[in-house]
Design a protein around this motif. Sequence first.
Motif, PDB file in Angstrom:
ATOM      1  N   THR A 126       0.855  -1.184   0.000  1.00 20.39           N
ATOM      2  CA  THR A 126       0.000   0.000   0.000  1.00 20.39           C
ATOM      3  C   THR A 126       0.889   1.231   0.000  1.00 20.39           C
ATOM      4  O   THR A 126       1.804   1.335   0.813  1.00 20.39           O
ATOM      5  CB  THR A 126      -0.885  -0.007   1.273  1.00 20.39           C
ATOM      6  OG1 THR A 126      -1.647  -1.210   1.291  1.00 20.39           O
ATOM      7  CG2 THR A 126      -1.822   1.183   1.303  1.00 20.39           C
ATOM      8  N   LEU A 127       0.643   2.149  -0.927  1.00 21.35           N
ATOM      9  CA  LEU A 127       1.488   3.350  -1.051  1.00 21.35           C
ATOM     10  C   LEU A 127       0.618   4.595  -0.989  1.00 21.35           C
ATOM     11  O   LEU A 127      -0.389   4.687  -1.707  1.00 21.35           O
ATOM     12  CB  LEU A 127       2.249   3.336  -2.385  1.00 21.35           C
ATOM     13  CG  LEU A 127       3.437   2.366  -2.520  1.00 21.35           C
ATOM     14  CD1 LEU A 127       2.987   0.914  -2.647  1.00 21.35           C
ATOM     15  CD2 LEU A 127       4.300   2.738  -3.709  1.00 21.35           C
ATOM     16  N   ASP A 128       0.986   5.531  -0.153  1.00 17.52           N
ATOM     17  CA  ASP A 128       0.343   6.851  -0.136  1.00 17.52           C
ATOM     18  C   ASP A 128       1.413   7.888  -0.473  1.00 17.52           C
ATOM     19  O   ASP A 128       2.433   7.988   0.223  1.00 17.52           O
ATOM     20  CB  ASP A 128      -0.281   7.144   1.232  1.00 17.52           C
ATOM     21  CG  ASP A 128      -1.568   6.361   1.464  1.00 17.52           C
ATOM     22  OD1 ASP A 128      -2.326   6.149   0.495  1.00 17.52           O
ATOM     23  OD2 ASP A 128      -1.820   5.965   2.612  1.00 17.52           O
ATOM     24  N   ARG A 142       4.407   4.070   3.036  1.00 17.97           N
ATOM     25  CA  ARG A 142       4.263   2.804   2.310  1.00 17.97           C
ATOM     26  C   ARG A 142       4.123   1.691   3.349  1.00 17.97           C
ATOM     27  O   ARG A 142       4.805   1.711   4.368  1.00 17.97           O
ATOM     28  CB  ARG A 142       5.500   2.546   1.431  1.00 17.97           C
ATOM     29  CG  ARG A 142       5.740   3.688   0.452  1.00 17.97           C
ATOM     30  CD  ARG A 142       7.028   3.549  -0.344  1.00 17.97           C
ATOM     31  NE  ARG A 142       7.256   4.784  -1.090  1.00 17.97           N
ATOM     32  CZ  ARG A 142       7.607   4.846  -2.371  1.00 17.97           C
ATOM     33  NH1 ARG A 142       7.792   3.733  -3.066  1.00 17.97           N
ATOM     34  NH2 ARG A 142       7.781   6.008  -2.967  1.00 17.97           N
ATOM     35  N   LEU A 143       3.266   0.757   3.082  1.00 20.11           N
ATOM     36  CA  LEU A 143       2.997  -0.322   4.042  1.00 20.11           C
ATOM     37  C   LEU A 143       3.177  -1.671   3.363  1.00 20.11           C
ATOM     38  O   LEU A 143       2.810  -1.844   2.206  1.00 20.11           O
ATOM     39  CB  LEU A 143       1.557  -0.168   4.552  1.00 20.11           C
ATOM     40  CG  LEU A 143       0.990  -1.198   5.537  1.00 20.11           C
ATOM     41  CD1 LEU A 143      -0.097  -0.523   6.394  1.00 20.11           C
ATOM     42  CD2 LEU A 143       0.380  -2.404   4.842  1.00 20.11           C
ATOM     43  N   ALA A 515       0.014  -6.423  -7.205  1.00 18.36           N
ATOM     44  CA  ALA A 515      -1.140  -5.528  -7.129  1.00 18.36           C
ATOM     45  C   ALA A 515      -0.950  -4.678  -5.873  1.00 18.36           C
ATOM     46  O   ALA A 515      -0.627  -5.197  -4.811  1.00 18.36           O
ATOM     47  CB  ALA A 515      -2.421  -6.338  -7.039  1.00 18.36           C
ATOM     48  N   LEU A 517      -2.255  -1.025  -3.519  1.00 20.04           N
ATOM     49  CA  LEU A 517      -3.218   0.053  -3.289  1.00 20.04           C
ATOM     50  C   LEU A 517      -2.420   1.354  -3.280  1.00 20.04           C
ATOM     51  O   LEU A 517      -1.607   1.586  -2.373  1.00 20.04           O
ATOM     52  CB  LEU A 517      -3.935  -0.162  -1.953  1.00 20.04           C
ATOM     53  CG  LEU A 517      -5.203   0.649  -1.720  1.00 20.04           C
ATOM     54  CD1 LEU A 517      -6.326   0.164  -2.644  1.00 20.04           C
ATOM     55  CD2 LEU A 517      -5.660   0.535  -0.268  1.00 20.04           C
ATOM     56  N   GLY A 520      -5.131   4.969  -2.344  1.00 19.87           N
ATOM     57  CA  GLY A 520      -6.504   4.489  -2.163  1.00 19.87           C
ATOM     58  C   GLY A 520      -7.103   3.760  -3.348  1.00 19.87           C
ATOM     59  O   GLY A 520      -8.210   3.242  -3.247  1.00 19.87           O
ATOM     60  N   GLU A 521      -6.358   3.712  -4.475  1.00 18.74           N
ATOM     61  CA  GLU A 521      -6.890   3.022  -5.664  1.00 18.74           C
ATOM     62  C   GLU A 521      -6.104   1.738  -5.884  1.00 18.74           C
ATOM     63  O   GLU A 521      -4.879   1.749  -5.850  1.00 18.74           O
ATOM     64  CB  GLU A 521      -6.750   3.909  -6.913  1.00 18.74           C
ATOM     65  CG  GLU A 521      -7.441   5.259  -6.809  1.00 18.74           C
ATOM     66  CD  GLU A 521      -8.945   5.139  -6.599  1.00 18.74           C
ATOM     67  OE1 GLU A 521      -9.545   4.209  -7.189  1.00 18.74           O
ATOM     68  OE2 GLU A 521      -9.496   5.945  -5.822  1.00 18.74           O
ATOM     69  N   LEU A 522      -6.824   0.669  -6.152  1.00 14.78           N
ATOM     70  CA  LEU A 522      -6.170  -0.609  -6.386  1.00 14.78           C
ATOM     71  C   LEU A 522      -5.584  -0.638  -7.790  1.00 14.78           C
ATOM     72  O   LEU A 522      -6.298  -0.421  -8.775  1.00 14.78           O
ATOM     73  CB  LEU A 522      -7.200  -1.732  -6.219  1.00 14.78           C
ATOM     74  CG  LEU A 522      -6.631  -3.137  -6.156  1.00 14.78           C
ATOM     75  CD1 LEU A 522      -5.698  -3.314  -4.965  1.00 14.78           C
ATOM     76  CD2 LEU A 522      -7.777  -4.134  -6.054  1.00 14.78           C
ATOM     77  N   THR A 524      -3.582  -3.123 -10.333  1.00 15.73           N
ATOM     78  CA  THR A 524      -3.021  -4.446 -10.588  1.00 15.73           C
ATOM     79  C   THR A 524      -1.671  -4.265 -11.261  1.00 15.73           C
ATOM     80  O   THR A 524      -1.322  -3.182 -11.725  1.00 15.73           O
ATOM     81  CB  THR A 524      -3.967  -5.281 -11.457  1.00 15.73           C
ATOM     82  OG1 THR A 524      -4.374  -4.498 -12.573  1.00 15.73           O
ATOM     83  CG2 THR A 524      -5.205  -5.671 -10.669  1.00 15.73           C
TER      84      THR A 524
END
Lengths: 526, 526
Positions: A126-128, A142-143, A515, A517, A520-522, A524
Amino acid sequence: MQITGHMIIGQQLVRGAAGTQLAFNPATRQDLQPAFGQAEPADVERACALAEQAFDAYRATTPAVRAAFLEAVAGNIDALGATLTERAMAETGLPQARLEGERGRTVNQLRLFAKVVRDGHWQGATLDSALPQRTPPRPDLRLRKIPVGPVAVFGASNFPLAFSVAGGDTASALAAGCPVVVKAHAAHPGTSELVARAVQKAVADCGIPEGVFSMVHGNGRVIGQALVANPFIKAVGFTGSRQGGTALMRTAAARHEPIPVYAEMSSINPVFMLPSVLAANAEALGAAFVESLTMGVGQFCTNPGLVIGVAGPGFDRFAAAAAAALQAKGAGTMLTAGIHDAYESGIGRLTGADGVQVLAKGRPEGAGCAAQAALFRVDAATFAASHALQEEVFGPASLLIACRDEAEMLRLAAGLEGQLTATVHCTADDHALAARLLPTLERKAGRVLFNGFPTGVEVCHAMVHGGPFPATSDNRTTSVGALAIERFLRPVSYQNVPPALLPPALQDDNPLGLARLVDGELRTAV
Amino acid sequence: MQITGHMIIGQQLVRGAAGTQLAFNPATRQDLQPAFGQAEPADVERACALAEQAFDAYRATTPAVRAAFLEAVAGNIDALGATLTERAMAETGLPQARLEGERGRTVNQLRLFAKVVRDGHWQGATLDSALPQRTPPRPDLRLRKIPVGPVAVFGASNFPLAFSVAGGDTASALAAGCPVVVKAHAAHPGTSELVARAVQKAVADCGIPEGVFSMVHGNGRVIGQALVANPFIKAVGFTGSRQGGTALMRTAAARHEPIPVYAEMSSINPVFMLPSVLAANAEALGAAFVESLTMGVGQFCTNPGLVIGVAGPGFDRFAAAAAAALQAKGAGTMLTAGIHDAYESGIGRLTGADGVQVLAKGRPEGAGCAAQAALFRVDAATFAASHALQEEVFGPASLLIACRDEAEMLRLAAGLEGQLTATVHCTADDHALAARLLPTLERKAGRVLFNGFPTGVEVCHAMVHGGPFPATSDNRTTSVGALAIERFLRPVSYQNVPPALLPPALQDDNPLGLARLVDGELRTAV
């Protein structure tokens, strides 16, 4: 491959010095050679220290390396061939076809987790993005999920391959990146040694750090507790009795650092027979139910121990058909003398209980630890008032419960304890009632199934083999299927980490093709 | 809106009958009116029974309805305006700008969870197709996550809005579909009542079942424990002390049905200053560190309580700059008299400890519960040998630790307890050392950050505000950010469920437009 009675501690074969134990053939009631040396606490300490030493190097392996290792384990188990199934037959009384099927399930499970490792959804990437212009500025965050650390696995008696040394708990922990220390089940020590050596060989062949896998023999109350109490152990996988599971839960909660225990413990797996389906099909359902009940001498966690219907001609026809089918069933050999004794005592308790009618028993006992199937009937009010009737009787016994009406059936469902499964048989005419029942069953069980029987647990992405206490110790998870990997992971957030130091899962160019996120958008994989 | 001293139990304003309690202004050390009636155990039972009654209807609401409800709560909190922030200022001593910022964070958090509910990744929708031709046939299996049931939330003293009545725990539980029963923190009962009535109004306006939200006042040891022990409660969210959190963990583990406790408890948030960055920038870092340390009178869970470096000129320059900056800092009002007393006692412990040097203290105390900042220094060997030095001192105090060399710094990192955060300051020249440190820090903390300070917790998708024990009771999760919703969910598998009975998330035509894992492949919404 010769069975030697040694334990596997990293790449060492170690002879346990705390006495010896023989395996036991439940069909012949005879001991089996050789003697297995039992672990002392120091053996557990060594295995756990090796696991800790191996952890950072193992979790840093690429998905490709880790997946190849799981596949190598699978290949080595396959290569054991009849050596493995013959020893397992002798130790468990289970028939050859069942054990060959279980071996297939075990290696397929390892191969599924190899695919899971490669797909990488488990990383939860997951990246913001940084927002430097915002007030206050948002950092780059980033998670990903990382493995929790060394895992203790307890082999189950009733799946000597698929839920034992290299079974679902071990496969999912290794897939997550966690070293594993197994306490072998005393009911199949030779089978355990063969499988453990297959794992050990894969560790060596794949260049994996040796501490990633160890297996000890020993008493559960001493060695099992020492394993769960060891500070290097960060999670526990267990399949077995409620008494055993809750004892491990207490030990884990009392540690300086409490750790999660994933214990799959007990379930009576209620089956609801709705009125229209009984009117249409009572006889065939009665016979099919008895097939599910007696398969594998009823020694499945998902065995249908309760059948619930509204009293009336349909339910009576179902009961008569089930009784007739059950009477024709022969006695089967149970896994251990202890399981057999517990079954006999459970049957005795039901046979003598107030308000409980014996509908049928199977053909009488044969030699060895053979169990006679049994079917009982009780009304819903008596059942609801008796705690004893709601306890699992592990084996080919079931209780039919006659409710006065639909309302009593719904109340009975609401009063049940947590279960692995809940089953509904219905036709379209029953859908209104089924729709009222379903929200209750979702809350009670990990898997809700329609127009089938709960035995047979598919290893796939959408499986949940779990459920509320006392079915398991932790209802947030499953011990079968791809999602089982999540038990051994925890999330970590990385803030403004320099690109050169970011783990591959979180690098800008997404070298693992995950894949992810992103804001907030997934997205692939590109 | 007038504060009345009532509790909120569903749609009722209830006057607690177990005595009364006044709020307290820590800046003036004066009591505040009105008196708040305290709950009896029967009030808790009523709130929990209402929550259970509301659960099935609430979890069946559509994502649109649930998201609109969360947004209505946010709107009602915004509408409280200065009434809310003024009362919060009086009860906590926190300044207006901070509380306005925190109100913004609180409503943004609710709105983020509204988006999370609509996006639906939390449902974990997974479909595996039937394979009727396979031997044995594979059934149709579908998985989604459902809410666990009513959740108990304990308000935190240090975030009277963002981690209290309608804070992160409540927002994520409501988003998951769980009713919430809040035990208000005694440090801000009026603030709690105002927010609770804002939530209650949104419940009524949105046609949500009333039991979805209740809030009680009362003693933690009696009423808090009764709440966690209530059989309708299925999970607990808590932010507070280690003593309080571990007491709730024990109660939850001792229940007939043990439940998860998500307690965020204590952290000293180590900051590693690597050699090259100190050589380049020691003075500016010392000043910036003191800004982070003293912000909000040091009352953040992520306050930097340890700074670790290799002894030498760079570390000495950093220490001197930090000491100079700290001496200029005025005393600030702490949240409660209890927190102030604990801080004073912690400072006293450090001031007198063997081998601990007092580097600087801030300007002396003012009126009320004012805390003087403090900075200490110790060598790594003394720190490692003293358990007392590793305990959190909640407030604007920090300990600089001088290591002999990089090896001692790495050993010190490996010996730390679990933390919410771990921070590294470095230049590119330090990357080799940072790369050796990072695998250890990942295992110790929920968030690893570079070249910044840990205070300031972004509410986003990639945040982890969590970490290994004793930072939290459960390292598999976060209490801040979108992922917090997963604490209150459990997976359920649906096997061969007739299409008419399938939940929307799992229907063939995907009416919710969810991203779903289908036969192992991720499919984004059509």
